[in-house]
Design a protein around this motif. Structure first.
Motif, PDB file in Angstrom:
ATOM      1  N   LYS A 337     -23.276 -24.798  -0.520  1.00 55.99           N
ATOM      2  CA  LYS A 337     -24.358 -25.368   0.281  1.00 55.99           C
ATOM      3  C   LYS A 337     -23.923 -25.687   1.708  1.00 55.99           C
ATOM      4  O   LYS A 337     -24.745 -26.038   2.552  1.00 55.99           O
ATOM      5  N   SER A 338     -22.637 -25.588   1.965  1.00 54.71           N
ATOM      6  CA  SER A 338     -22.095 -26.009   3.260  1.00 54.71           C
ATOM      7  C   SER A 338     -22.038 -24.846   4.240  1.00 54.71           C
ATOM      8  O   SER A 338     -22.212 -23.683   3.883  1.00 54.71           O
ATOM      9  N   LYS A 339     -21.717 -25.171   5.485  1.00 55.10           N
ATOM     10  CA  LYS A 339     -21.594 -24.160   6.536  1.00 55.10           C
ATOM     11  C   LYS A 339     -20.306 -23.353   6.406  1.00 55.10           C
ATOM     12  O   LYS A 339     -20.105 -22.378   7.130  1.00 55.10           O
ATOM     13  N   TYR A 340     -19.435 -23.758   5.485  1.00 57.77           N
ATOM     14  CA  TYR A 340     -18.144 -23.084   5.347  1.00 57.77           C
ATOM     15  C   TYR A 340     -18.188 -21.912   4.370  1.00 57.77           C
ATOM     16  O   TYR A 340     -17.191 -21.209   4.201  1.00 57.77           O
ATOM     17  N   SER A 341     -19.302 -21.716   3.710  1.00 58.47           N
ATOM     18  CA  SER A 341     -19.468 -20.544   2.841  1.00 58.47           C
ATOM     19  C   SER A 341     -20.031 -19.402   3.686  1.00 58.47           C
ATOM     20  O   SER A 341     -20.978 -19.622   4.462  1.00 58.47           O
ATOM     21  N   PRO A 342     -19.488 -18.209   3.651  1.00 55.42           N
ATOM     22  CA  PRO A 342     -18.467 -17.675   2.731  1.00 55.42           C
ATOM     23  C   PRO A 342     -17.048 -17.664   3.295  1.00 55.42           C
ATOM     24  O   PRO A 342     -16.214 -16.920   2.781  1.00 55.42           O
ATOM     25  N   ASP A 343     -16.752 -18.459   4.341  1.00 53.68           N
ATOM     26  CA  ASP A 343     -15.378 -18.481   4.858  1.00 53.68           C
ATOM     27  C   ASP A 343     -14.404 -19.061   3.841  1.00 53.68           C
ATOM     28  O   ASP A 343     -13.214 -18.740   3.862  1.00 53.68           O
ATOM     29  N   ILE A 344     -14.915 -19.948   2.974  1.00 54.13           N
ATOM     30  CA  ILE A 344     -14.114 -20.475   1.874  1.00 54.13           C
ATOM     31  C   ILE A 344     -14.833 -20.118   0.581  1.00 54.13           C
ATOM     32  O   ILE A 344     -16.039 -20.376   0.441  1.00 54.13           O
ATOM     33  N   HIS A 347     -12.531 -19.082  -6.383  1.00 52.64           N
ATOM     34  CA  HIS A 347     -12.322 -18.040  -7.403  1.00 52.64           C
ATOM     35  C   HIS A 347     -11.418 -18.614  -8.476  1.00 52.64           C
ATOM     36  O   HIS A 347     -10.217 -18.815  -8.255  1.00 52.64           O
ATOM     37  N   LEU A 348     -12.033 -18.930  -9.629  1.00 52.95           N
ATOM     38  CA  LEU A 348     -11.336 -19.575 -10.724  1.00 52.95           C
ATOM     39  C   LEU A 348     -10.684 -20.872 -10.211  1.00 52.95           C
ATOM     40  O   LEU A 348     -11.380 -21.754  -9.760  1.00 52.95           O
ATOM     41  N   ASP A 349      -9.353 -20.986 -10.263  1.00 51.78           N
ATOM     42  CA  ASP A 349      -8.688 -22.220  -9.811  1.00 51.78           C
ATOM     43  C   ASP A 349      -8.084 -22.052  -8.423  1.00 51.78           C
ATOM     44  O   ASP A 349      -7.132 -22.746  -8.055  1.00 51.78           O
ATOM     45  N   LYS A 350      -8.655 -21.149  -7.633  1.00 53.31           N
ATOM     46  CA  LYS A 350      -8.117 -20.866  -6.309  1.00 53.31           C
ATOM     47  C   LYS A 350      -9.190 -21.042  -5.239  1.00 53.31           C
ATOM     48  O   LYS A 350     -10.385 -20.876  -5.499  1.00 53.31           O
ATOM     49  N   LEU A 351      -8.723 -21.415  -4.048  1.00 50.24           N
ATOM     50  CA  LEU A 351      -9.571 -21.370  -2.862  1.00 50.24           C
ATOM     51  C   LEU A 351      -9.124 -20.175  -2.030  1.00 50.24           C
ATOM     52  O   LEU A 351      -7.933 -20.028  -1.719  1.00 50.24           O
ATOM     53  N   ARG A 352     -10.095 -19.332  -1.660  1.00 51.65           N
ATOM     54  CA  ARG A 352      -9.801 -18.155  -0.850  1.00 51.65           C
ATOM     55  C   ARG A 352     -10.326 -18.415   0.563  1.00 51.65           C
ATOM     56  O   ARG A 352     -11.529 -18.655   0.762  1.00 51.65           O
ATOM     57  N   LEU A 353      -9.434 -18.401   1.529  1.00 51.83           N
ATOM     58  CA  LEU A 353      -9.784 -18.741   2.905  1.00 51.83           C
ATOM     59  C   LEU A 353      -9.785 -17.483   3.759  1.00 51.83           C
ATOM     60  O   LEU A 353      -8.810 -16.715   3.747  1.00 51.83           O
ATOM     61  N   SER A 354     -10.854 -17.287   4.518  1.00 52.57           N
ATOM     62  CA  SER A 354     -10.886 -16.133   5.410  1.00 52.57           C
ATOM     63  C   SER A 354      -9.888 -16.361   6.553  1.00 52.57           C
ATOM     64  O   SER A 354      -9.716 -17.489   7.017  1.00 52.57           O
TER      65      SER A 354
END
Length: 580
Positions: A337-344, A347-354
Motif C-alpha cells: 500500500k506504500s509508495k515503496y512498492s515495487p522498489d521493495i 519474497h518469502l522471508d526476504k526483502l528484495r530491494l531495487s
C-alpha cells in the motif's frame, strides 16, 4: 600534544568511530623496516562469517554498577540475549553515541547520555569505559603474542574528526585518561591527516585505481590535494600541500558535516518507519532488538555491494518480528500500500530491494558531500588529487558518484587506497611516531578570553554595563588573540600578560572562548563556545600586584597553554579545565 616518550616500543592506535571502532599497533622495529607494516587484527566477529571485521560496532553494555562492560558485536549480542530473557532492564546499552560530540549543543563534561531504553549515564563514563574496553582487547592481544611490553612502553593515539572543536578533543583526552591512559602517553590525531600520512607510504599497487597511475606518495613538493574522509558519522574534508621532506601543510581549514554511512542507514530505517509507522518501528527496535541488529547487519552488506552498475535486486533477510508489530496487517500488506512498492518486494522471508531504491538512499547523502566538495574546490583551484578515505569510501557507489563528478575535471584525479576504512586507523599509528609531520595548520576558530574592559558608551551596549572596583566596565567582551583561517606553524605562540587584581590572590582564572566569526565582539554572540577555564596558580602570593605571561601555542592537534612569572620567567603550574 606531542608525546614525551622519545622511542616507544609500541605505538597503539584507537580509531573511535561513530559506527565502528578498531585498534592497531606497531613495534618500533617494524616501523623502521616498513612504516605500513601495522597490525590491525581481524578480531571482531559479527555473528556472520562474511562480517568478520577489522572493526566492531561502537556500542557499549554496562550493568547498574557501571561495570561488567562489553563492547562491539559482543555487546550487541549479549544485550539481545538479555532482552529475549527479559533481563535487560538492569543494564545500560549505548550505541552510536560519538555524534553527540559533533552536535555539542549544550554538551559539557557532566552531560548525560541516554541509552537505547532512555536510561541516563554521564557521558564521560560511557566514553571512558568504551576506550577502556578497546585498550583491554589490545593488551590481551599483545599478551597472547608473548610480547613482553610494559604499559609505560606503549604510546597511544586516539583519532578524532578534524572538524571537531577544542572542547570535544579535550573531552576525548579526559575520557582516555579516565580509561587508564596517562596523558603524557597519548596523542590526539586528526582523522584525515592520519589517513593522508598512511597513504604517503603506500606503493602504487595498494590503491584501488591502479590504472590512473597516480602514485600518491611520490607527488612532488608543492602538490596540492584534497582529503575526503567519509566515516560512519561525518564527512571530514581538508586540503593539504606537500612540502620538502614529505612534510604536509594544511592550506584550507577542515570542514564537513554529518554525512557519513550512518546517515544512509538512517534513510533506510526511515523507509521502514514510513511503511509500518513510527510507533511500530519503535516497538520493533525495543522488543525485538536481536532482529533489529540483524537487519542492520544485513543492510550493511547491501551498502557494500551497491554501485552505479548494479542491475540485480539486492536481498536482505526479513525478520518475522516485522509482522508482529504491524497491528493486524502483515508487513507485506503495508508495503504494497506504500509508495515503496515495487522498489521493495517481499519474497518469502526476504526483502528484495531495487538498486535504484538503494542508490536513492545514498543520494540523499552523497549530494551533500559533492556540493560541499564543490564549494571547497571553488576556492582552491590548484588541487590535483582527491584522496577518498574512511569506511564509507569503500562503497562502490560513493566512489562512482565522486569519480563521475570530479575525476578528470581540470586535471583532478580521484584515488582510493585499498581498505580505505582502515587508512585512518593505520595512519594514526604512523602519526604516533611522527606527530610533527603536519608543519602548518589553518585555524578553524577565532580564540580569545573573557574580559571586562572599561565601559565605552560608544562601543558597548548599556545592558552589559557593570560596576567593578568602583568603575564602570563591560561584561562578556571577547578578547581576541588569534583569528579563524590563520595559517599557523606547529608551536606558533601568542603571548598575553595578565595581572592579579586583589592582594594575596592565589590564582588568575581565565575563561577561554572560540568562535567561527573572525571578529566576535562578545562571548555571548552566536557561534561562540567556551573552550574551558584556565587556572594560573600564583607562586608565593603577596600583597603586591603580580603579573604572568600566558603563552597560547597553536599548530598542534590540541591547544597548548604555558604560563610564566613575569619577572623571573619561571614556569607556573596551569590547569585547563573543561566545561563542567
Amino acid at each position: 600534544m606531542a608525546f614525551k616518550m622519545d622511542t616507544p616500543v609500541i605505538v597503539a592506535a584507537i580509531d573511535f568511530g561513530t559506527a565502528y571502532s578498531g585498534i592497531a599497533f606497531q613495534f618500533k622495529h617494524e616501523f623502521e623496516k616498513d612504516p605500513t607494516k601495522i597490525s590491525a587484527p581481524q578480531t571482531w566477529n559479527g555473528g556472520k562469517p562474511n562480517l568478520m571485521s577489522h572493526k566492531t560496532p561502537t556500542c557499549l553494555l554496562l550493568d547498574n554498577n557501571e561495570e561488567s562492560s562489553s563492547f562491539g558485536y559482543e555487546a550487541e549480542d549479549k544485550y539481545a540475549d538479555l532482552c529475549m530473557d527479559g533481563k535487560h532492564t538492569d543494564w545500560y546499552f549505548f550505541r552510536r553515541f560519538k555524534m553527540r560530540l559533533h552536535e555539542r549543543e549544550g554538551f559539557t563534561k557532566s552531560s548525560k547520555l541516554e541509552d537505547v531504553s532512555g536510561k541516563k549515564m554521564e557521558a564521560i563514563v560511557v566514553f571512558s569505559k568504551s576506550i577502556e574496553c578497546l585498550t583491554k582487547v589490545l593488551i590481551e592481544m599483545l599478551d597472547r603474542q608473548g610480547a613482553l611490553v610494559r604499559q609505560t612502553e606503549i604510546h597511544w593515539v586516539l583519532t578524532v574528526p578534524a572538524i571537531w572543536d577544542e572542547p570535544s578533543k579535550q573531552f576525548m583526552r579526559e575520557a582516555a585518561v579516565m580509561a587508564g591512559i596517562k596523558s603524557d602517553q597519548l596523542d590526539i590525531a586528526l582523522e584525515p591527516e592520519a589517513a593522508a600520512l598512511y597513504c604517503q607510504h603506500l606503493p602504487l599497487d595498494r590503491f584501488v585505481d591502479k590504472a590512473d597511475d597516480v602514485h600518491f606518495g611520490a607527488l612532488p613538493p608543492g602538490s596540492t590535494y584534497m582529503v575526503v574522509d567519509l566515516g560512519g558519522g561525518t564527512a571530514d574534508m581538508t586540503i593539504h600541500q606537500k612540502t620538502k621532506g614529505n612534510q604536509l601543510k594544511e592550506v584550507a581549514k577542515a570542514s564537513g558535516g554529518p554525512w557519513g554511512g550512518t546517515a544512509v542507514e538512517n534513510e533506510f530505517l526511515g523507509t521502514l518507519e514510513d511503511i509500518i509507522s513510527k510507533d511500530a518501528m519503535e516497538m520493533f527496535r525495543k522488543q525485538y532488538i536481536y532482529d533489529y541488529f540483524d537487519i542492520l547487519r544485513e543492510f550493511e552488506l547491501v551498502k557494500r555491494k551497491i554501485s552505479m552498475k548494479t542491475e540485480d535486486k539486492l536481498t536482505i533477510k526479513k525478520p518475522v518480528a516485522l509482522d508482529n508489530v504491524c497491528e493486524g496487517n502483515s508487513f507485506k500488506e503495508l508495503l504494497e500500500k506504500s509508495k515503496y512498492s515495487p522498489d521493495i518486494v517481499v519474497h518469502l522471508d526476504k526483502l528484495r530491494l531495487s538498486p535504484d531504491f538503494v542508490r536513492e538512499l545514498f543520494r540523499h547523502i552523497t549530494d551533500k558531500i559533492v556540493k560541499h566538495m564543490e564549494v571547497i574546490l571553488s576556492s582552491c583551484e590548484n588541487v590535483i588529487v582527491i584522496l577518498l578515505v574512511g569506511g564509507m569510501s569503500e562503497s562502490l557507489f560513493v566512489q562512482d558518484i565522486i569519480r563521475s563528478r570530479f575525476h578528470g575535471k581540470n586535471g583532478v584525479r580521484v584515488i582510493t587506497p585499498e581498505e580505505a576504512g582502515l587508512s585512518v586507523l593505520r595512519g594514526a599509528v604512523i602519526f604516533g611516531r611522527s606527530p610533527d609531520v603536519i608543519e602548518t595548520r589553518v585555524l578553524r576558530y577565532t580564540y580569545g578570553v573573557y574580559i571586562t574592559p572599561e565601559f565605552d558608551p560608544e562601543v558597548h551596549p548599556e545592558e552589559k554595563k557593570i560596576i567593578k572596583a568602583g568603575n564602570f566596565h563591560c561584561r562578556d567582551v571577547f578578547g581576541v588573540f588569534i583569528r579563524v583561517n590563520t595559517p599557523v606553524e606547529i608551536g606558533h605562540s601568542v603571548t598575553k600578560c595578565y595581572s592579579t587584581i586583589a592582594p594575596f590572590q592565589s590564582a588568575i582564572r581565565l575563561q577561554i572562548f572560540s568562535s567561527s566569526d573572525p571578529e566576535p565582539k562578545f562571548t555571548t554572540d552566536p557561534g561562540c563556545l567556551k573552550v574551558g577555564e584556565l587556572a594560573i596558580f600564583i607562586p608565593d602570593p603577596s600583597a603586591e600586584q603580580r603579573s604572568v605571561f600566558v603563552e597560547f601555542k597553536f599548530g598542534y592537534t590540541e591547544l597548548q597553554v604555558l604560563a610564566f612569572e613575569a619577572t623571573t620567567r619561571f614556569p607556573i603550574i596551569t590547569s585547563l579545565k573543561m566545561n563542567e
